[in-house]
Design a protein around this motif. Structure first.
Motif, PDB file in Angstrom:
ATOM      1  N   GLY A 302       0.579  -1.331  -0.160  1.00  0.00           N
ATOM      2  CA  GLY A 302      -0.131   0.206  -0.026  1.00  0.00           C
ATOM      3  C   GLY A 302       0.912   1.458  -0.039  1.00  0.00           C
ATOM      4  N   PRO A 303       0.087   2.376  -0.298  1.00  0.00           N
ATOM      5  CA  PRO A 303       0.945   3.719  -0.476  1.00  0.00           C
ATOM      6  C   PRO A 303       1.752   3.930   0.952  1.00  0.00           C
ATOM      7  CG  PRO A 303      -1.335   4.270  -0.362  1.00  0.00           C
ATOM      8  CD  PRO A 303      -0.944   2.514  -0.599  1.00  0.00           C
ATOM      9  N   ARG A 304       1.118   3.726   2.178  1.00  0.00           N
ATOM     10  CA  ARG A 304       1.655   4.038   3.301  1.00  0.00           C
ATOM     11  C   ARG A 304       3.244   3.424   3.476  1.00  0.00           C
ATOM     12  NH1 ARG A 304      -1.287   6.064   7.472  1.00  0.00           N
ATOM     13  NH2 ARG A 304      -0.083   4.730   8.931  1.00  0.00           N
ATOM     14  N   GLY A 305       3.459   2.214   2.709  1.00  0.00           N
ATOM     15  CA  GLY A 305       4.700   1.514   2.803  1.00  0.00           C
ATOM     16  C   GLY A 305       5.829   2.067   2.394  1.00  0.00           C
ATOM     17  N   GLY A 306       5.718   3.408   1.718  1.00  0.00           N
ATOM     18  CA  GLY A 306       6.650   4.296   1.311  1.00  0.00           C
ATOM     19  C   GLY A 306       7.659   4.792   2.157  1.00  0.00           C
ATOM     20  N   ASN A 307       6.974   4.982   3.332  1.00  0.00           N
ATOM     21  CA  ASN A 307       7.488   5.731   4.426  1.00  0.00           C
ATOM     22  C   ASN A 307       8.033   4.762   5.441  1.00  0.00           C
ATOM     23  OD1 ASN A 307       8.209   7.529   6.445  1.00  0.00           O
ATOM     24  ND2 ASN A 307       6.820   8.825   6.353  1.00  0.00           N
ATOM     25  N   TRP A 308       9.271   4.788   5.814  1.00  0.00           N
ATOM     26  CA  TRP A 308       9.721   3.694   6.670  1.00  0.00           C
ATOM     27  C   TRP A 308       9.312   4.160   8.120  1.00  0.00           C
ATOM     28  CZ3 TRP A 308      12.820   5.628  10.829  1.00  0.00           C
ATOM     29  CH2 TRP A 308      13.500   6.823  10.331  1.00  0.00           C
ATOM     30  N   ARG A 309       8.896   5.306   8.567  1.00  0.00           N
ATOM     31  CA  ARG A 309       8.588   5.916   9.913  1.00  0.00           C
ATOM     32  C   ARG A 309       7.269   5.250  10.250  1.00  0.00           C
ATOM     33  NH1 ARG A 309       8.999  12.164   9.663  1.00  0.00           N
ATOM     34  NH2 ARG A 309       8.698  11.856  12.022  1.00  0.00           N
ATOM     35  N   ILE A 310       6.402   4.768   9.224  1.00  0.00           N
ATOM     36  CA  ILE A 310       5.033   4.121   9.693  1.00  0.00           C
ATOM     37  C   ILE A 310       5.071   2.704   9.095  1.00  0.00           C
ATOM     38  CG2 ILE A 310       3.834   6.119   9.817  1.00  0.00           C
ATOM     39  CD1 ILE A 310       3.090   5.664   6.864  1.00  0.00           C
ATOM     40  N   TRP A 311       6.440   1.999   9.079  1.00  0.00           N
ATOM     41  CA  TRP A 311       6.315   0.565   8.781  1.00  0.00           C
ATOM     42  C   TRP A 311       6.259  -0.207  10.355  1.00  0.00           C
ATOM     43  CZ3 TRP A 311      11.959  -0.226   6.064  1.00  0.00           C
ATOM     44  CH2 TRP A 311      11.621   0.196   4.807  1.00  0.00           C
ATOM     45  N   PRO A 312       5.859  -1.491  10.263  1.00  0.00           N
ATOM     46  CA  PRO A 312       5.991  -2.024  11.367  1.00  0.00           C
ATOM     47  C   PRO A 312       6.962  -1.804  12.447  1.00  0.00           C
ATOM     48  CG  PRO A 312       5.308  -3.497   9.649  1.00  0.00           C
ATOM     49  CD  PRO A 312       5.889  -2.257   9.018  1.00  0.00           C
ATOM     50  N   THR A 313       6.897  -1.854  13.482  1.00  0.00           N
ATOM     51  CA  THR A 313       7.721  -1.262  14.472  1.00  0.00           C
ATOM     52  C   THR A 313       9.244  -1.933  14.331  1.00  0.00           C
ATOM     53  OG1 THR A 313       6.282  -0.555  16.040  1.00  0.00           O
ATOM     54  CG2 THR A 313       8.417  -0.803  17.015  1.00  0.00           C
ATOM     55  N   ALA A 314       9.083  -3.076  14.054  1.00  0.00           N
ATOM     56  CA  ALA A 314      10.311  -4.119  13.909  1.00  0.00           C
ATOM     57  C   ALA A 314      11.135  -3.843  12.913  1.00  0.00           C
ATOM     58  CB  ALA A 314       9.758  -5.476  14.071  1.00  0.00           C
ATOM     59  N   LEU A 315      10.439  -3.147  11.885  1.00  0.00           N
ATOM     60  CA  LEU A 315      11.273  -3.104  10.605  1.00  0.00           C
ATOM     61  C   LEU A 315      11.910  -1.487  10.710  1.00  0.00           C
ATOM     62  CD1 LEU A 315       9.072  -4.614   8.136  1.00  0.00           C
ATOM     63  CD2 LEU A 315      11.239  -5.465   9.214  1.00  0.00           C
ATOM     64  N   ARG A 316      11.578  -0.493  11.738  1.00  0.00           N
ATOM     65  CA  ARG A 316      12.013   0.763  11.376  1.00  0.00           C
ATOM     66  C   ARG A 316      13.411   1.124  11.939  1.00  0.00           C
ATOM     67  NH1 ARG A 316       6.697   3.353  14.676  1.00  0.00           N
ATOM     68  NH2 ARG A 316       5.133   2.282  13.381  1.00  0.00           N
ATOM     69  N   ASN A 317      14.051   0.197  12.565  1.00  0.00           N
ATOM     70  CA  ASN A 317      15.409   0.503  12.958  1.00  0.00           C
ATOM     71  C   ASN A 317      16.223  -0.608  12.142  1.00  0.00           C
ATOM     72  OD1 ASN A 317      17.865   0.182  14.498  1.00  0.00           O
ATOM     73  ND2 ASN A 317      17.147   1.580  16.154  1.00  0.00           N
ATOM     74  N   PRO A 318      17.202  -0.276  11.484  1.00  0.00           N
ATOM     75  CA  PRO A 318      18.072  -1.285  11.005  1.00  0.00           C
ATOM     76  C   PRO A 318      18.821  -2.311  11.636  1.00  0.00           C
ATOM     77  CG  PRO A 318      19.391   0.578  10.820  1.00  0.00           C
ATOM     78  CD  PRO A 318      17.683   1.041  11.383  1.00  0.00           C
ATOM     79  N   GLY A 319      18.971  -1.963  13.260  1.00  0.00           N
ATOM     80  CA  GLY A 319      19.584  -2.907  14.045  1.00  0.00           C
ATOM     81  C   GLY A 319      18.641  -4.027  14.623  1.00  0.00           C
ATOM     82  N   ASN A 320      17.485  -4.079  14.104  1.00  0.00           N
ATOM     83  CA  ASN A 320      16.369  -4.843  14.902  1.00  0.00           C
ATOM     84  C   ASN A 320      16.754  -6.278  14.314  1.00  0.00           C
ATOM     85  OD1 ASN A 320      15.287  -2.832  16.411  1.00  0.00           O
ATOM     86  ND2 ASN A 320      13.663  -2.587  15.004  1.00  0.00           N
ATOM     87  N   PRO A 321      16.339  -7.395  14.955  1.00  0.00           N
ATOM     88  CA  PRO A 321      16.544  -8.918  14.319  1.00  0.00           C
ATOM     89  C   PRO A 321      15.618  -8.958  13.316  1.00  0.00           C
ATOM     90  CG  PRO A 321      16.424  -8.780  17.090  1.00  0.00           C
ATOM     91  CD  PRO A 321      16.149  -7.262  16.568  1.00  0.00           C
ATOM     92  N   GLU A 322      14.445  -8.546  13.223  1.00  0.00           N
ATOM     93  CA  GLU A 322      13.603  -8.817  12.380  1.00  0.00           C
ATOM     94  C   GLU A 322      14.076  -8.364  10.928  1.00  0.00           C
ATOM     95  OE1 GLU A 322      10.003 -10.024  10.088  1.00  0.00           O
ATOM     96  OE2 GLU A 322      11.189 -10.541  12.091  1.00  0.00           O
ATOM     97  N   VAL A 323      14.759  -7.153  10.977  1.00  0.00           N
ATOM     98  CA  VAL A 323      15.597  -6.723   9.507  1.00  0.00           C
ATOM     99  C   VAL A 323      16.576  -7.714   9.350  1.00  0.00           C
ATOM    100  CG1 VAL A 323      17.042  -4.959   8.783  1.00  0.00           C
ATOM    101  CG2 VAL A 323      15.005  -4.211  10.319  1.00  0.00           C
ATOM    102  N   ALA A 324      17.322  -8.244  10.133  1.00  0.00           N
ATOM    103  CA  ALA A 324      18.384  -9.406   9.745  1.00  0.00           C
ATOM    104  C   ALA A 324      17.734 -10.374   9.316  1.00  0.00           C
ATOM    105  CB  ALA A 324      19.344  -9.841  11.050  1.00  0.00           C
ATOM    106  N   ARG A 325      16.461 -10.712   9.638  1.00  0.00           N
ATOM    107  CA  ARG A 325      15.940 -12.230   9.444  1.00  0.00           C
ATOM    108  C   ARG A 325      15.476 -11.803   8.012  1.00  0.00           C
ATOM    109  NH1 ARG A 325      11.157 -14.140   8.240  1.00  0.00           N
ATOM    110  NH2 ARG A 325      10.110 -12.239   8.579  1.00  0.00           N
ATOM    111  N   ILE A 326      14.917 -10.777   7.512  1.00  0.00           N
ATOM    112  CA  ILE A 326      14.372 -10.380   6.226  1.00  0.00           C
ATOM    113  C   ILE A 326      15.512 -10.504   5.455  1.00  0.00           C
ATOM    114  CG2 ILE A 326      13.239  -8.944   4.831  1.00  0.00           C
ATOM    115  CD1 ILE A 326      11.250  -8.231   7.003  1.00  0.00           C
TER     116      ILE A 326
END
Length: 698
Positions: A302-326
């Motif tokens: 969806g169009p809101r996906g273009g802004n990382w500040r409103i992504w799911p919380t686990a994806l907003r910080n590059p140091g989060n484990p979920e980012v590494a998993r993806i």
């Protein structure tokens, strides 16, 4: 908090609580604006008091202050210089109580140990690399081009670095010293509708749509992929023949082919050159590739996906484990984006080499955009470095009564100091890595920027101070290390004294034909143009010579209802007619030297007093005559470097961008005429000769 305390707090944070417009009128910044901006500024990192900054910036031959450092009266120090020299001694305390290191001659980044504290000591030369050093004192000239608008065989509808290499060879063979280009910063591969080169996702990496796949792959490789993907030749040809770039369609096609090449030829066994490149770029490139992967995934939702500040919380910080998993789960997608950056860098390297091999004394001049899209890769990766929650722009002025909001963010001054200017230096180095020069967009940002609270009007902004001396010294240091000249775009509202500071650092300004006027409004003759600036007929944001002469820009403004309020179109046209007459007054000698029209080329050239005093008509033929004259005129100016945009070399009437528009005008979509040998046409060859003649004139 009362108003006085609020304004005092704002000034301590570097905000100006009032400002003067272009007419000298003083304006007071509103309390609500100050509160909003303070929330952004005070939420960013800053140096603790009485700490040694991680990076101290000094100048060769001058003592270096140690601000806030109070550990000892005369502490001993050791400096290990880049060249291996070891310097020792004791710091001295000046009359103002600040400690200083004695003058150091060695330019570079040195390791400082003092009283148990450690820092990097950046010692800059007094000035950037000068044009005289780059050209051995000659009067230089060059061209300017929008890379995306260039054409090459089988380009799929978007210009690329291969076409740039072709143009560089042609320009160098014609005697050009430089080729200034549009920004090449990384954009958003998942958002092809965002294609302004001045709104990048990251200024650390490259726009992969400009990669030339033929710099690595053979025509057979590419043909095989096109057939496997069932890409219809007619669809490719339609995109290539279109007068304007269809960014969504052309981007999708190029990325589709690049992905096919990656899957078929690279992913199974990445070449050593690519793996070495990826390793050298390190974590920042990896994070950029991860961002691109997640961003594409989120945009599809969806169009809101273009802004990382409103992504799911686990994806907003590059140091989060979920980012590494993806990143691990989607490693092929991450690998694809790493490949794209390598291919783009390789392509740009080839273009830079082509410029140098063709004899250019300067080579490519990069364009460093003033800011970064806050929803992009660089802000996501290094959130502490940016003023996320504020945007940059310009205050109201006669050309923009409502001010300008560029939708970009900028570095946090506090974070710059806290992190040793890391983000600024990295951005400079990324821009200068393959270039002979750089044009710094809105160079006044080295001293102050107009920042606007998120969601507010541009009129609600305020000036934020930046550490001008440190930033200019770092520009000089990186200029020297890369052997690159520096041009600063200094058009618009400029604070008193800024141009003087820039001149002392050999940062060249910009002299643009339309603005070179005296106090009486008359256009300046070429010998009166400033010597510390580059001479240009126009820029990407201004009318071409042919367009200005014919009033094409006025027609656009009128059609888009953008003429100033209470201004009649007839009055604007009448003012332009007066300006045409004023410009012709100074262009007549150059027009005489041009010897127009071509049919009279064998006859004796007329003198200026033999030409009619009345300006040529505002027709295509009249505009062509004026464009010829302007080419020689700009060449004859006192400026040490003259640059002619490709639009004026070719006599085009349309400009690349019409500021203040997001629709209605085809910004950043125009392509240059077909044909690889753009400079060989009669009109272009004639104007090149006139520009060269102007440079050789006494």
């Amino acid at each position: 908090m009362d108003d006085g305390a609020l304004r005092s707090r704002a000034r301590r944070a570097g905000l100006s609580t009032s400002w003067r417009d272009a007419g000298g009128t003083l304006h007071r910044v509103g309390a609500d604006s100050l509160r909003s901006l303070l929330r952004v500024l005070e939420g960013s990192a800053d140096m603790p008091p009485h700490a040694l900054p991680p990076l101290l910036v000094g100048q060769a031959g001058q003592a270096t202050r140690l601000p806030g450092f109070t550990r000892a009266e005369h502490p001993a120090y050791t400096i290990k210089c880049e060249d291996g020299t070891i310097l020792t001694g004791r710091a001295r305390r000046g009359r103002d109580g600040a400690l200083t290191l004695p003058a150091i001659r060695q330019v570079g980044y040195h390791a400082l140990d003092i009283a148990g504290a450690h820092a990097t000591l950046a010692i800059a030369p007094s000035a950037c690399r000068t044009l005289a050093e780059a050209t051995h004192g000659g009067r230089a000239w060059g061209l300017a081009a929008q890379i995306y608008g260039l054409r090459a065989r089988h380009d799929g509808g978007i210009g690329h670095f291969g076409a740039l290499a072709d143009l560089a060879r042609q320009a160098g063979q014609a005697g050009a010293d430089a080729l200034a280009v549009s920004p090449v910063h990384a954009m958003f591969t998942a958002r092809p509708d965002q294609y302004s080169p001045y709104s990048p996702s990251s200024r650390l990496f490259l726009n992969v749509l400009l990669a030339d796949m033929r710099c690595w792959f053979t025509a057979h490789d590419i043909g095989q992929v096109l057939r496997r993907l069932h890409v219809a030749p007619s669809a490719v040809l339609a995109l290539e023949n279109a007068p304007l770039i269809d960014w969504p369609q052309a981007s999708a096609l190029r990325l589709q082919v690049l992905r096919g090449l990656y899957d078929d030829y690279i992913r199974p066994a990445p070449p050593a050159e690519m793996t070495d490149f990826v390793a050298a770029q390190g974590r920042k490139l990896h994070l950029h590739a991860v961002f691109e992967t997640i961003h594409a995934q989120q945009v599809r939702r969806g169009p809101r996906g273009g802004n990382w500040r409103i992504w799911p919380t686990a994806l907003r910080n590059p140091g989060n484990p979920e980012v590494a998993r993806i990143a691990a789960e989607r490693r092929n997608d991450v690998g694809f984006h790493l490949f794209l950056q390598w291919l783009a860098a390789r392509s740009l390297d080839h273009a830079g080499a082509a410029a140098r091999q063709a004899g250019m004394r300067i080579g490519l001049i990069a364009d460093l955009a003033v800011g970064t899209d806050p929803t992009g890769s660089q802000c996501w990766s290094d959130q502490d470095d940016f003023l996320i929650g504020a945007s940059v722009g310009a205050p109201p002025d006669p050309l923009g009564p409502l001010g300008q909001n560029w939708g970009l963010t900028t570095f946090s001054p506090g974070a710059l100091r806290t992190h040793g200017y890391r983000a600024f230096i990295d951005t400079l180095r990324a821009t200068l890595a393959r270039q002979g020069g750089v044009r710094i967009d809105h160079v006044m940002g080295l001293e102050r920027l107009w920042i606007i609270p998120e969601g507010a009007s541009a009129t609600d902004g305020a000036y934020l101070a930046f550490p001008r001396q440190d930033l200019m010294r770092l520009v000089a240091l990186e200029s020297a290390r890369h052997g690159a000249i520096v041009i600063g775009e200094d058009l618009g509202t400029v604070s008193p004294g800024f141009r003087g500071h820039a001149a002392r650092r050999a940062i060249l300004g910009m002299n643009v034909l339309w603005f070179q006027r005296g106090a009486d409004g008359a256009f300046l003759p070429p010998e009166k143009w400033g010597r510390n600036a580059v001479a240009m007929t126009t820029t990407h944001d201004l009318p071409t010579v042919a367009g200005w002469w014919q009033g094409t820009d006025i027609a656009w403004r009128r059609a888009l209802r953008q003429l100033p309020r209470d201004t009649r179109a007839d009055d604007v046209q009448a003012a332009r007619a007066r300006d045409r007459a004023a410009l012709w007054t100074v262009l007549r000698p150059a027009a005489a030297a041009a010897g127009r029209p071509p049919a009279q080329a064998s006859a004796a050239q007329p003198s200026a007093d033999q030409l009619p005093a009345d300006p040529p008509p505002a027709t295509p033929d009249g505009a062509a005559m004026v464009t010829d004259a302007a080419s020689r005129f700009v060449g004859a100016t006192a400026s040490p470097l003259a640059i002619l945009p490709l639009e004026d070399l070719l006599g085009l009437s349309e400009q690349p961008n019409l500021p203040g528009t997001v629709s209605g005008h085809p910004n950043w979509q125009r392509r240059y005429p077909a044909g690889r040998d753009l400079l060989a046409g009669p009109a272009a060859a004639r104007r090149l000769a006139l520009l060269r003649d102007g440079r050789q004139a006494p």
